[in-house]
Write a protein that holds these residues in place. Structure first.
Motif, mmCIF file in Angstrom:
data_model
loop_
_atom_site.group_PDB
_atom_site.id
_atom_site.type_symbol
_atom_site.label_atom_id
_atom_site.label_comp_id
_atom_site.label_asym_id
_atom_site.label_seq_id
_atom_site.Cartn_x
_atom_site.Cartn_y
_atom_site.Cartn_z
ATOM 1 N N THR A 30 -36.443 -8.625 18.392
ATOM 2 C CA THR A 30 -36.990 -8.982 19.698
ATOM 3 C C THR A 30 -36.571 -10.400 20.040
ATOM 4 O O THR A 30 -36.779 -11.327 19.242
ATOM 5 C CB THR A 30 -38.528 -8.883 19.690
ATOM 6 N N HIS A 85 -38.054 -6.498 29.247
ATOM 7 C CA HIS A 85 -39.208 -6.907 30.038
ATOM 8 C C HIS A 85 -38.817 -8.112 30.888
ATOM 9 O O HIS A 85 -38.030 -8.965 30.442
ATOM 10 C CB HIS A 85 -40.384 -7.295 29.144
ATOM 11 N N TRP A 87 -40.641 -11.258 32.603
ATOM 12 C CA TRP A 87 -41.890 -12.015 32.688
ATOM 13 C C TRP A 87 -41.648 -13.278 33.507
ATOM 14 O O TRP A 87 -40.586 -13.907 33.425
ATOM 15 C CB TRP A 87 -42.376 -12.436 31.306
ATOM 16 N N ARG A 103 -48.509 -14.625 26.324
ATOM 17 C CA ARG A 103 -48.177 -13.201 26.362
ATOM 18 C C ARG A 103 -47.434 -12.755 25.103
ATOM 19 O O ARG A 103 -47.516 -11.579 24.719
ATOM 20 C CB ARG A 103 -47.323 -12.876 27.592
ATOM 21 N N ASN A 106 -49.513 -11.406 22.207
ATOM 22 C CA ASN A 106 -50.348 -10.304 22.686
ATOM 23 C C ASN A 106 -49.541 -9.055 23.035
ATOM 24 O O ASN A 106 -50.058 -7.935 22.935
ATOM 25 C CB ASN A 106 -51.148 -10.743 23.919
ATOM 26 N N GLU A 107 -48.282 -9.237 23.458
ATOM 27 C CA GLU A 107 -47.506 -8.100 23.961
ATOM 28 C C GLU A 107 -46.255 -7.781 23.144
ATOM 29 O O GLU A 107 -45.623 -6.751 23.384
ATOM 30 C CB GLU A 107 -47.120 -8.356 25.420
ATOM 31 N N LEU A 108 -45.907 -8.647 22.212
ATOM 32 C CA LEU A 108 -44.723 -8.404 21.388
ATOM 33 C C LEU A 108 -45.127 -8.235 19.930
ATOM 34 O O LEU A 108 -45.861 -9.068 19.384
ATOM 35 C CB LEU A 108 -43.726 -9.558 21.515
ATOM 36 N N GLU A 109 -44.646 -7.187 19.289
ATOM 37 C CA GLU A 109 -44.991 -6.944 17.889
ATOM 38 C C GLU A 109 -44.362 -7.968 16.965
ATOM 39 O O GLU A 109 -44.884 -8.247 15.883
ATOM 40 C CB GLU A 109 -44.540 -5.540 17.479
#
Length: 335
Positions: A30, A85, A87, A103, A106-109
């Motif tokens: 990621t 994504h 953002w 974010r 909270n939103e990325l593993e």
């Protein structure tokens, strides 16, 4: 004036060295790229997409332009497409930078790479967040997002057993900065001094911002925890320069007739310059805290590596750190 050796190194790299892409696969990884909808950030996102990146986050000020960039990247992929994504992040606003950073966990593993790329070059004096705009965007917000991302970069490295990367975009133009402007102000007053309209040399402000970036990247790298005491850093922090590139960075300030035409003659394409950034994501320990140019480690400017340059680095880094802690007290948790 830059040292003759700095000028020679710049010209040699610009004229005779061609950056190449790494052979590394980014499968499963990621990556977060600020300034991802245009210029170097966009080209870099395309490159990692073709190198099998699994998730790419484009940090953009304009979500409409970001969505177009996403579609362009996906349409260029002939094999497996990444998840992309878009953002919003406005580097002129500390609140926006903090919201963007919140974010990520909270939103990325996972977070394998943060490319702190977004920047401006302007000859107009404007204040953002109480500081001259170039300092706010290129320096304070750049290191704010970098430090806020560090805990997740460290956690990912510990969980997967591999180093992650924090890549902060520098510039070979740091060698052309009027470093006296950093030496003159008293400790703790550099940013304030440079943000006075009567003291602001806007013609050279971009150069100066990149000298500060070079010095503070080096200082930040020295604070990164090691995987084992005294050994490899958990997070590789490097400072690549893409070289002098024909991108939208210079749409406001093109440097005048001479610079404009020199760029046409010897400037790299954005795609070529972005290869250096992509290579920095795959680079090893040897690039940690280093100036990375044309795909390899090179010495920074004569001033940056001098004793006086080190003294100024300590001075500016201390002030930057204090500034960031006032903006976000938890920002140093990753150090």
């Amino acid at each position: 004036m830059p040292a003759p050796s700095d000028i020679l190194r710049f010209m040699r790299g610009q004229l005779f060295e061609t950056p190449t892409l790494p052979k590394t696969s980014f499968a499963g990884k990621t990556l977060v790229i600020t300034g991802g909808n245009t210029g170097l950030g966009f080209e870099c996102a395309k490159q990692v997409a073709h190198l099998q990146a699994s998730v790419i986050v484009l940090g953009c000020r304009d979500l409409v332009k970001g969505s177009r960039a996403k579609d362009n990247i996906l349409s260029s992929c002939t094999s497996k497409q990444p998840t992309i994504h878009v953002w919003q992040i406005d580097m002129s606003s500390y609140a926006s930078v903090k919201a963007f950073a919140s974010r990520m966990p909270n939103e990325l593993e996972r977070l394998d790479v943060l490319l702190a790329n977004a920047g401006i070059s302007t000859n107009q004096f404007v204040l953002f967040e109480g500081l001259e705009s170039t300092l706010t965007v290129n320096v304070v917000s750049t290191f704010l997002i970098s430090m806020l991302a560090l805990p997740q970069l460290e956690q990912t490295a510990a969980r997967i057993g591999q180093q992650t990367h924090l890549t902060i975009v520098g510039s070979n133009i740091h060698a052309f900065a009027a470093h006296e402007q950093l030496q003159a102000p008293p400790d703790g007053k550099v940013l304030e001094y440079l943000s006075r309209a009567e003291e602001a040399d806007m013609a050279g402000r971009y150069f100066l911002s990149k000298l500060i970036v070079m010095q503070c990247t080096r200082a930040l790298a020295e604070k990164i925890p090691s995987i084992q005491e005294g050994q490899r850093p958990q997070v590789i922090v490097n400072c690549p320069t893409p070289g002098w590139c024909k991108t939208e960075l210079f749409r406001v300030d093109d440097g005048g007739f001479i610079s404009r035409n020199m760029l046409k003659l010897i400037g790299r394409t954005g795609e070529s310059g972005a290869r250096v950034l992509t290579s920095a994501f795959a680079a090893g320990d040897e690039t940690h805290g280093q100036y990375y140019s044309d795909g390899r480690v090179k010495p920074p400017s004569v001033f940056a590596r001098s004793d006086e340059g080190r003294r100024v680095q300590h001075k500016v880094w201390g002030e930057l750190l204090s500034t960031i802690v006032r903006i976000a007290p938890s920002a140093t948790d990753g150090l």
